[in-house]
Scaffold this active site. Structure first.
Site, PDB file in Angstrom:
ATOM      1  N   GLN A   6       4.156  -1.894   5.337  1.00 48.64           N
ATOM      2  CA  GLN A   6       3.458  -2.172   4.077  1.00 48.64           C
ATOM      3  C   GLN A   6       2.093  -1.470   4.071  1.00 48.64           C
ATOM      4  OE1 GLN A   6       4.830  -3.991   1.438  1.00 48.64           O
ATOM      5  NE2 GLN A   6       3.062  -3.154   0.370  1.00 48.64           N
ATOM      6  N   LYS A  59       9.859  -8.799  -0.972  1.00 53.33           N
ATOM      7  CA  LYS A  59      10.881  -7.948  -0.347  1.00 53.33           C
ATOM      8  C   LYS A  59      11.813  -8.791   0.524  1.00 53.33           C
ATOM      9  CE  LYS A  59       7.985  -3.911  -0.747  1.00 53.33           C
ATOM     10  NZ  LYS A  59       6.901  -3.098  -0.206  1.00 53.33           N
ATOM     11  N   ASP A  69      11.502   4.002   2.419  1.00 53.05           N
ATOM     12  CA  ASP A  69      10.477   4.219   1.388  1.00 53.05           C
ATOM     13  C   ASP A  69      10.468   5.686   0.934  1.00 53.05           C
ATOM     14  OD1 ASP A  69       9.075   1.975   0.577  1.00 53.05           O
ATOM     15  OD2 ASP A  69       7.694   2.001   2.290  1.00 53.05           O
TER      16      ASP A  69
END
Ligand code: NAP
Length: 294
Positions: free
Chosen positions: A97, A53, A120
């Site tokens: 994460q 990422k 997200d």
């Protein structure tokens, strides 16, 4: 093999280029899109995801804040960090994460992220908007899957889409998106409680495997000519130097003989997920407007 193998890397490269151009335009207005990526602990798969990422952010010209916290970080410490980043106007997106260590409640952490920075699309407010069909972020992996279908002109209208897996991050949102009026698919959502999974998968014009079970979908479970999208990324132990290889949920070689289209693992849905994340960061920065720090 008769299936067309869908090249997720190429499709993702086009999306990443689009994010780079949006970033260039934002920078002309004094805004550098910025994503804070928080990793708690040292899970090897998570480490490789956050590294990928950060690389993608740099390639798009975006800023990546790489925040690494020890495994012993408390939930209160993590929530307090999120609160401070929520208030930081120079950061447009926050990504924690997953999975988190067992002593931290995932739900509490996701809910603490300001919905406008939840790139997200895991926050209940954003999930609610998704369900209602209101504008907002789309979750990266499901959005990537839809973009692959679109890129191949695979018709969704009136098609029967069968999704295997009902997780909050992949299966459920995919089912909701496919059933939206714009896509107009008829959706069947399968899970471990499904009786006779092959019966359902054989009805699918579009079969999406997101079960996390390597090789679950075999040739005889696929309708001739179907589009088979393999979301699964599973580490299967082997005798290679690194000790494992990646495998999807679909038995690729067999399935490719029956399917009309198929995605490989790796190189299918995986690259699309990160590319869609870049798109959401650009979107968050555009929606915030104003120069960094304003
Ligand atoms: P998850 O939370 O573990 O959910 C798996 C789902 O599949 C559950 O709903 C489970 O049913 C169902 N399932 C498992 N085995 C099944 C079986 N034999 N028959 C029918 N249903 C079955 O997984 P996830 O987070 O959605 O991830 C799924 C896979 O996608 C994993 O391999 C993951 O690594 C991968 N993934 C890839 C990306 C990407 O970017 N490519 C992104 C996210 C995830 P129950 O609900 O009944 O338990």
């Amino acid at each position: 093999m008769s299936a067309i193998v869908i090249d997720g890397k190429a499709a993702a490269a086009a999306l990443r280029e689009e994010a780079r151009q949006r970033t260039e335009r934002l920078k002309e207005r004094g805004v550098t899109p910025c994503l804070a990526v928080i990793l708690v602990g040292e899970d090897p798969a998570s480490l490789s995801y956050v590294t990928a990422k950060q690389k993608a952010l740099a390639a798009a010209g975006m800023e990546g804040r790489d925040i690494r916290l020890s495994e012993t970080t408390t939930e209160a410490q993590l929530l307090s960090l999120i609160a401070s980043i929520n208030a930081d106007k120079s950061v447009h997106g926050i990504l924690v994460q997953l999975p988190l260590p067992a002593h931290i409640r995932e739900e509490a952490v996701i809910t603490a992220i300001e919905p406008g920075k939840d790139v997200d699309c895991f926050h209940p407010v954003n999930v609610g908007k998704l369900l209602l069909g209101r504008p907002g972020f789309l979750p990266c992996t499901p959005h990537g899957v839809l973009d692959l279908l679109k890129g191949q002109n695979i018709p969704t209208k009136g098609a029967h889409a069968v999704v295997v897996g009902r997780s909050n991050i992949v299966g459920k949102p995919l089912a909701v998106l496919l059933a939206r009026r714009e896509l107009n698919a008829t959706v069947t959502l399968c899970h471990t409680g499904t009786k006779d999974l092959p019966f359902h998968t054989r009805q699918a014009d579009i079969l999406i495997a997101a079960a996390g079970t390597p090789g679950l979908i075999k040739k005889d479970m696929i309708k001739k000519g179907a589009a088979v999208i393999d979301v699964g990324v599973n580490r299967v132990a082997d005798t290679s130097a690194r000790g494992y290889h990646l495998a999807g949920d679909v038995d690729f070689d067999g399935a490719a003989e029956a399917a009309g289209w198929i995605t490989p693992v790796p190189g299918g849905v995986g690259p699309m997920t990160i590319a869609m994340l870049m798109r959401n960061v650009a979107q968050a920065a555009e929606e915030r407007g104003g120069a960094n720090g304003d």
